[in-house]
Design an enzyme around this catalytic site. Structure first.
Site, PDB file in Angstrom:
ATOM      1  N   THR A  15       0.816  -1.092  -0.164  1.00 22.30           N
ATOM      2  CA  THR A  15      -0.010  -0.056  -0.036  1.00 22.30           C
ATOM      3  C   THR A  15       0.940   1.111  -0.056  1.00 22.30           C
ATOM      4  OG1 THR A  15      -1.853  -1.277   1.239  1.00 22.30           O
ATOM      5  CG2 THR A  15      -1.679   1.297   1.295  1.00 22.30           C
ATOM      6  N   ASP A  59       1.417  -6.981  -4.592  1.00 24.64           N
ATOM      7  CA  ASP A  59       0.898  -6.610  -3.293  1.00 24.64           C
ATOM      8  C   ASP A  59       1.417  -7.930  -2.377  1.00 24.64           C
ATOM      9  OD1 ASP A  59      -2.461  -5.970  -2.785  1.00 24.64           O
ATOM     10  OD2 ASP A  59      -1.522  -7.492  -1.590  1.00 24.64           O
ATOM     11  N   SER A  60       1.348  -7.840  -1.253  1.00 22.95           N
ATOM     12  CA  SER A  60       2.196  -8.808  -0.534  1.00 22.95           C
ATOM     13  C   SER A  60       1.378 -10.200  -0.306  1.00 22.95           C
ATOM     14  CB  SER A  60       2.555  -8.153   0.738  1.00 22.95           C
ATOM     15  OG  SER A  60       1.636  -8.039   1.961  1.00 22.95           O
ATOM     16  N   ASP A  92       0.251  -7.104   4.721  1.00 25.40           N
ATOM     17  CA  ASP A  92      -0.533  -8.365   4.808  1.00 25.40           C
ATOM     18  C   ASP A  92       0.286  -9.696   5.016  1.00 25.40           C
ATOM     19  OD1 ASP A  92      -2.841  -6.826   4.154  1.00 25.40           O
ATOM     20  OD2 ASP A  92      -2.966  -7.681   2.248  1.00 25.40           O
ATOM     21  N   THR A 168       2.823 -10.100  14.499  1.00 22.24           N
ATOM     22  CA  THR A 168       1.571 -10.624  13.820  1.00 22.24           C
ATOM     23  C   THR A 168       0.815  -9.292  13.300  1.00 22.24           C
ATOM     24  OG1 THR A 168       1.464 -12.512  15.128  1.00 22.24           O
ATOM     25  CG2 THR A 168      -0.634 -11.891  14.289  1.00 22.24           C
ATOM     26  N   ARG A 248      -2.972 -25.788  15.016  1.00 23.77           N
ATOM     27  CA  ARG A 248      -3.723 -24.626  15.737  1.00 23.77           C
ATOM     28  C   ARG A 248      -4.473 -25.078  16.731  1.00 23.77           C
ATOM     29  NH1 ARG A 248      -4.041 -18.709  13.604  1.00 23.77           N
ATOM     30  NH2 ARG A 248      -3.330 -18.523  15.874  1.00 23.77           N
ATOM     31  N   GLN A 280      -4.257 -21.264  19.243  1.00 20.46           N
ATOM     32  CA  GLN A 280      -5.168 -20.203  18.480  1.00 20.46           C
ATOM     33  C   GLN A 280      -4.942 -18.838  19.268  1.00 20.46           C
ATOM     34  OE1 GLN A 280      -8.746 -22.004  17.491  1.00 20.46           O
ATOM     35  NE2 GLN A 280      -7.881 -23.738  16.873  1.00 20.46           N
TER      36      GLN A 280
HETATM   37  N1  ASP Z   1      -2.760  -5.581   0.435  1.00 18.37           N
HETATM   38  C1  ASP Z   1      -1.585  -4.598   0.898  1.00 18.37           C
HETATM   39  C2  ASP Z   1      -0.399  -5.666   1.013  1.00 18.37           C
HETATM   40  O1  ASP Z   1      -0.128  -6.380   1.750  1.00 18.37           O
HETATM   41  C3  ASP Z   1      -2.045  -4.199   2.046  1.00 18.37           C
HETATM   42  C4  ASP Z   1      -0.685  -3.108   2.638  1.00 18.37           C
HETATM   43  O2  ASP Z   1       0.131  -3.058   2.096  1.00 18.37           O
HETATM   44  O3  ASP Z   1      -0.952  -2.877   4.041  1.00 18.37           O
HETATM   45  O4  ASP Z   1       0.376  -5.540  -0.106  1.00 18.37           O
END
Ligand code: ASP
Length: 345
Positions: A15, A59-60, A92, A168, A248, A280
């Protein structure tokens, strides 16, 4: 005259560097130049900041072990040329990547600081600028002997630096997107930046960083829940190439006392599969001796994941099983803290 510190800024996507597609309205990764233009403050640093961009930025959610290997190569190839590294990454899967890199970069003597943002850097209320600027500052920080203050893989977000393999993603909404529930913050950045040096790992300064590039992703994560079916669990366990399972469990590491659950886990262990017990719950420790339901798991050969995150357990397994054929060696190292990832020893 002392030489300016050097930081390599690696842009993988996320993002922080995204722009809205005018046709679909969705955010998509954008060129690094766009990001840099939006942070003219970077010029005020008395540092040399060089950049490296993943091609294409992603995008991750599209992150893969192959990309982790690429990242390990980029850092290794430039390791001696820079005092620290900042990795811009989507939030992500950032905790997975940071965990993986903590295992791949052994005896790390320089900071590798992951950051990103919840809002793109071009937006007025972006959290990306502060995250980026403070991450660079931490990546370049040294003590009076010239050693890096944070020789670790960390995640910096919203005023806190967290150990990567303890972290996390906790919120898709708040700027405070990350937490390390079972380990205190390494650095807190308010008016001043406070380095909690007693919580930060000390490498062997006289030894080189040892990079690793191999990962073996024959691993699965599955969650127990009331009503879980025998046929489905047995199907997963019987997958021929599967080497390990992150299971988990409930609370402090408990499972239903159904005979087939214990039988299936016993068979899995006997067949050389490594089964790791991760709760969990986000906070707290697996203690299999505490309740009979946990004790039975221990008897079936399940290994305690202690207070590990899921992200750390799954990437540690990928790392270890690429190195060791013998599941007993993998089990042994899963019981130990090798990068500060669990509270044992
Ligand atoms: N969907 C985006 C990603 O993980 C979310 C972010 O960057 O916060 O690439």
């Amino acid at each position: 005259m002392s030489m300016a510190n050097k930081v390599l800024l690696i842009y993988t996507g996320g993002t922080i560097g995204m722009n809205r597609n005018p046709k679909t309205g969705a955010l998509e990764p954008f060129d690094f130049e766009h990001l840099l233009v939006n942070v003219p403050e970077l010029r005020e640093f008395e540092l040399v900041i060089d950049t490296y961009q993943f091609d294409p930025p992603i995008d991750s959610s599209d992150m893969t072990p192959a990309r982790w290997t690429e990242l390990s190569h980029v850092i290794t190839d430039h390791y001696l040329d820079y005092d620290g590294f900042v990795v811009l990454h989507g939030t992500d899967t950032m905790a997975y990547t940071a965990s993986a890199l903590s295992y791949m970069l052994e005896n790390l003597t320089r900071p590798v600081i992951f950051t990103g943002s919840q809002l793109p850097i071009g937006q007025l209320r972006t959290d990306g600028k502060e995250n980026l600027i403070t991450s660079i500052e931490i990546a370049a920080a040294k003590d009076e002997t010239g050693h890096a203050l944070v020789p670790e893989v960390g995640i910096y977000f919203n005023g806190h630096l967290l150990r990567g393999n303890r972290t996390t993603k906790q919120s898709a909404e708040e700027f405070n997107a990350f937490e390390s529930f079972n380990y205190p913050h390494l650095v807190d950045a308010g008016v001043n930046i406070t380095y909690h040096t007693d919580r930060i790992l000390t490498p062997k300064w006289d030894k080189p960083m040892k990079p690793h590039f191999r990962l073996d992703n024959n691993v699965i994560i599955f969650s127990l829940f009331p009503g879980i079916r025998e046929d489905l669990v047995r199907h997963i366990i019987a997958t021929p190439n599967l080497k390990s399972i992150v299971m988990r469990t409930f609370g402090s590491g408990n499972a239903p006392q159904l005979p087939w659950v214990l039988q299936a886990l016993r068979e899995a262990t006997r067949n050389g599969k490594v089964v790791i017990n991760i709760s969990q719950c986000m906070q707290g420790m697996v203690e299999m001796g505490r309740y009979d339901t946990g004790y039975q798991l221990q008897e079936a050969g399940v290994i305690s994941g202690y207070d590990s995150t899921v992200e750390s357990a799954v990437t540690k397994l990928m790392f270890l099983q690429s190195h060791y054929q013998d599941p007993e060696q993998v089990r042994e190292l899963m019981r130990q803290s090798i990068r500060g990832e669990i509270s044992v020893n």
